[in-house]
Design a protein around this motif. Sequence first.
Motif, PDB file in Angstrom:
ATOM      1  N   ILE A  14      -2.247  15.970   0.193  1.00  0.00           N
ATOM      2  CA  ILE A  14      -1.658  16.103   1.472  1.00  0.00           C
ATOM      3  C   ILE A  14      -0.269  15.850   1.326  1.00  0.00           C
ATOM      4  N   PHE A  15       0.311  15.976   0.090  1.00  0.00           N
ATOM      5  CA  PHE A  15       1.817  15.816  -0.161  1.00  0.00           C
ATOM      6  C   PHE A  15       2.115  16.987  -0.924  1.00  0.00           C
ATOM      7  N   ARG A  16       3.308  17.617  -0.642  1.00  0.00           N
ATOM      8  CA  ARG A  16       3.786  18.653  -1.231  1.00  0.00           C
ATOM      9  C   ARG A  16       4.014  18.524  -2.762  1.00  0.00           C
ATOM     10  N   ASP A  17       4.541  17.400  -3.130  1.00  0.00           N
ATOM     11  CA  ASP A  17       4.814  17.330  -4.710  1.00  0.00           C
ATOM     12  C   ASP A  17       3.640  16.554  -5.297  1.00  0.00           C
ATOM     13  N   LEU A  18       2.243  16.590  -4.777  1.00  0.00           N
ATOM     14  CA  LEU A  18       1.358  15.688  -5.508  1.00  0.00           C
ATOM     15  C   LEU A  18       1.029  16.194  -6.757  1.00  0.00           C
ATOM     16  N   TYR A  19       0.729  15.423  -7.623  1.00  0.00           N
ATOM     17  CA  TYR A  19       0.216  15.904  -9.218  1.00  0.00           C
ATOM     18  C   TYR A  19      -0.934  15.147  -9.551  1.00  0.00           C
ATOM     19  N   PHE A  20      -1.050  13.917  -9.205  1.00  0.00           N
ATOM     20  CA  PHE A  20      -2.034  13.033  -9.758  1.00  0.00           C
ATOM     21  C   PHE A  20      -2.592  11.933  -8.712  1.00  0.00           C
ATOM     22  N   VAL A  21      -4.023  11.883  -8.770  1.00  0.00           N
ATOM     23  CA  VAL A  21      -4.711  11.186  -7.924  1.00  0.00           C
ATOM     24  C   VAL A  21      -5.449  10.202  -8.388  1.00  0.00           C
ATOM     25  N   GLN A  22      -5.584   8.968  -8.045  1.00  0.00           N
ATOM     26  CA  GLN A  22      -6.307   7.746  -8.468  1.00  0.00           C
ATOM     27  C   GLN A  22      -7.141   7.250  -7.337  1.00  0.00           C
ATOM     28  N   ALA A  23      -8.217   6.722  -7.706  1.00  0.00           N
ATOM     29  CA  ALA A  23      -8.953   5.851  -6.603  1.00  0.00           C
ATOM     30  C   ALA A  23      -9.277   4.469  -7.118  1.00  0.00           C
ATOM     31  N   PHE A  24      -8.775   3.663  -6.181  1.00  0.00           N
ATOM     32  CA  PHE A  24      -8.870   2.182  -6.749  1.00  0.00           C
ATOM     33  C   PHE A  24      -9.975   1.543  -5.781  1.00  0.00           C
ATOM     34  N   TYR A  25     -10.807   0.729  -6.247  1.00  0.00           N
ATOM     35  CA  TYR A  25     -11.693  -0.095  -5.249  1.00  0.00           C
ATOM     36  C   TYR A  25     -10.621  -1.075  -4.281  1.00  0.00           C
ATOM     37  N   GLU A  26     -11.221  -0.821  -3.205  1.00  0.00           N
ATOM     38  CA  GLU A  26     -10.349  -1.630  -2.053  1.00  0.00           C
ATOM     39  C   GLU A  26     -10.147  -3.049  -2.339  1.00  0.00           C
ATOM     40  N   LYS A  27     -11.274  -3.798  -2.745  1.00  0.00           N
ATOM     41  CA  LYS A  27     -11.520  -5.067  -2.789  1.00  0.00           C
ATOM     42  C   LYS A  27     -10.551  -5.472  -4.160  1.00  0.00           C
ATOM     43  N   GLU A  28     -10.267  -4.590  -5.000  1.00  0.00           N
ATOM     44  CA  GLU A  28      -9.591  -4.869  -6.105  1.00  0.00           C
ATOM     45  C   GLU A  28      -7.840  -4.594  -5.983  1.00  0.00           C
ATOM     46  N   TYR A  29      -7.644  -3.845  -4.997  1.00  0.00           N
ATOM     47  CA  TYR A  29      -6.394  -3.157  -4.616  1.00  0.00           C
ATOM     48  C   TYR A  29      -5.311  -4.145  -4.293  1.00  0.00           C
ATOM     49  N   SER A  30      -3.951  -3.927  -4.636  1.00  0.00           N
ATOM     50  CA  SER A  30      -2.785  -4.550  -4.231  1.00  0.00           C
ATOM     51  C   SER A  30      -1.778  -3.745  -4.489  1.00  0.00           C
ATOM     52  N   ASP A  31      -0.718  -3.459  -3.438  1.00  0.00           N
ATOM     53  CA  ASP A  31       0.332  -2.554  -3.678  1.00  0.00           C
ATOM     54  C   ASP A  31       1.169  -3.105  -4.499  1.00  0.00           C
ATOM     55  N   LYS A  32       1.381  -4.693  -4.678  1.00  0.00           N
ATOM     56  CA  LYS A  32       2.463  -5.140  -5.651  1.00  0.00           C
ATOM     57  C   LYS A  32       1.954  -5.187  -7.047  1.00  0.00           C
ATOM     58  N   LEU A  33       0.502  -5.036  -7.188  1.00  0.00           N
ATOM     59  CA  LEU A  33      -0.252  -5.005  -8.685  1.00  0.00           C
ATOM     60  C   LEU A  33      -0.957  -3.844  -9.115  1.00  0.00           C
ATOM     61  N   VAL A  34      -0.640  -2.631  -8.375  1.00  0.00           N
ATOM     62  CA  VAL A  34      -1.089  -1.494  -8.566  1.00  0.00           C
ATOM     63  C   VAL A  34      -0.895  -1.041 -10.193  1.00  0.00           C
ATOM     64  N   GLY A  35       0.124  -1.372 -10.631  1.00  0.00           N
ATOM     65  CA  GLY A  35       0.409  -0.976 -12.257  1.00  0.00           C
ATOM     66  C   GLY A  35      -0.429  -1.830 -13.001  1.00  0.00           C
ATOM     67  N   LEU A  36      -1.079  -2.732 -12.749  1.00  0.00           N
ATOM     68  CA  LEU A  36      -2.073  -3.471 -13.530  1.00  0.00           C
ATOM     69  C   LEU A  36      -3.369  -3.282 -13.362  1.00  0.00           C
ATOM     70  N   LEU A  37      -3.617  -2.261 -12.245  1.00  0.00           N
ATOM     71  CA  LEU A  37      -5.124  -2.026 -11.702  1.00  0.00           C
ATOM     72  C   LEU A  37      -5.619  -0.986 -12.593  1.00  0.00           C
ATOM     73  N   VAL A  38      -7.037  -0.985 -12.834  1.00  0.00           N
ATOM     74  CA  VAL A  38      -7.476   0.204 -13.719  1.00  0.00           C
ATOM     75  C   VAL A  38      -8.631   1.031 -12.526  1.00  0.00           C
ATOM     76  N   PRO A  39      -8.313   2.155 -12.245  1.00  0.00           N
ATOM     77  CA  PRO A  39      -8.816   2.836 -11.241  1.00  0.00           C
ATOM     78  C   PRO A  39     -10.612   3.422 -11.523  1.00  0.00           C
ATOM     79  N   ALA A  40     -11.199   3.285 -10.420  1.00  0.00           N
ATOM     80  CA  ALA A  40     -12.513   3.892 -10.622  1.00  0.00           C
ATOM     81  C   ALA A  40     -12.671   5.193 -11.214  1.00  0.00           C
ATOM     82  N   ASP A  41     -11.413   6.050 -10.617  1.00  0.00           N
ATOM     83  CA  ASP A  41     -11.441   7.560 -11.174  1.00  0.00           C
ATOM     84  C   ASP A  41      -9.996   8.079 -11.063  1.00  0.00           C
ATOM     85  N   GLN A  42      -9.556   9.110 -11.708  1.00  0.00           N
ATOM     86  CA  GLN A  42      -8.159   9.606 -11.582  1.00  0.00           C
ATOM     87  C   GLN A  42      -8.345  11.086 -12.266  1.00  0.00           C
TER      88      GLN A  42
END
Length: 452
Positions: free
Chosen positions: A385-413
């Motif tokens: 949905i973005f023109r410059d999109l390259y990389f997609v990640q999915a995080f569990y919503e219960k684990e997700y935080s905008d501020k801490l996203v750099g520390l989180l491990v995705p369910a898949d990417q």
Amino acid sequence: MLTGRSLILQKISRMRKALFLLVMICLTQLSLKAQWSENYNYLKDYVQVQKGMALDSSQYLSIYHNQELHYLYPLYKSFKQEPWLIKTSGRADYYADLKQSLAFIGDYAGVQEIEKIELFSPVTDSLQKAINKQGNPFAGASFKDAKTYILEKTRNQQVVMINEAHEKPQHRVFTASLLEDLYQQGFRYLAMETLSPFPNASLRQVNMLLGHYTCEPLAGELVRKALELGYTLVAYEDSSATHTVNQREYTQAQKIYQILEKEPKAKILVHAGQGHVEEGAGSDGRIPMAAYFKIISGIDPLTIDQTGMTEGSNGIYGALWYQQYAPKLAYDNPMVPLKAGQSLDLFDYHLFDIYVYHPPTKFKNGRPLFSTMNGWKKETAVQPIFRDLYFVQAFYEKEYSDKLVGLLVPADQTYATSPDGYYYLYLQKGRYQVVYRDKQYKILGTKVLLVL
């Protein structure tokens, strides 16, 4: 004036430099011929024309940058510094790092391409002749489903040790498939080499502080499943940077034994890397963790090898063998080859109790099908949905935080796109926060995704 000895040394030096240059040219040509994915090449072309890209001076590839997870960072370094990295860290270590980096981002097809490059060696032809002369090692063997066979053996065991190759997420998938049945057999501890032994470790939730290889999505899922079932995680890695190889192995064994000192009847599953679960000493004098554990505890652990009979194997000989004979076996699931009722020790290691055969990986929409985790996760389309999109990640919503996203491990990417232009992730039922990133790893936006 140069002496005769000096002239000889000078010629030898020049010959070494010429040989190194020749090897580098050949490796470069092999790399260029490799069937890299379109998006891999897209990122490489982009990075190589960037000027002033700030990269660290370490001789290794790492997914950590500015104290956060940056899954594309090791590829930036590879694209910019490959000749220097091979020269300083060595070809074997460099390719090992690169394979692991690609496994972290879900590009297992890329891992396979590097394995093809690694087969380039002066000894390849002679090894291939030896394999041809040996004949089919599976002649006369029977095969049994690996999970079924292993669970029959673990029922009366107190300690089970299984290994992985760090660039093979399918090995983590197989260990995860054993967890529920082992729990029913009384196993309550999951000891993993990758878990951080330091005070800031997070052993009750999956994030960057849990451990290194658990930052790979399927390894993260293995741990999430273990925690959900009720396992207690045990970090047993040696925290000393000054220990010798054997001191490290001994320390690991001692830490695992400490569980039994506190709880003598405890049942433990150990998941380790490569040769740590070997039961005998190596010709180089290395004494593996499993061998030390047997001495310290008096318990003979059930040891399982996943690395020999798998894609890439443990070296050129094993890789060539697999390339020649594995495609002829009509199995889609991990199996245990048997001869005379015993697990077939294909390479005469005499180091493990059970040897697991992993079939060649199959792909769909650029993703390895072992990502389903035996049907636990399902293929889920993510629309670009973005023109410059390259990389997609999915995080569990219960684990997700905008501020801490750099520390989180995705369910898949993934950065792999299918012919229809969509990204395909493998997710179990639940709510996710999808993060969309560009080639610079900048977040373009996020969106809630519900998987039914």
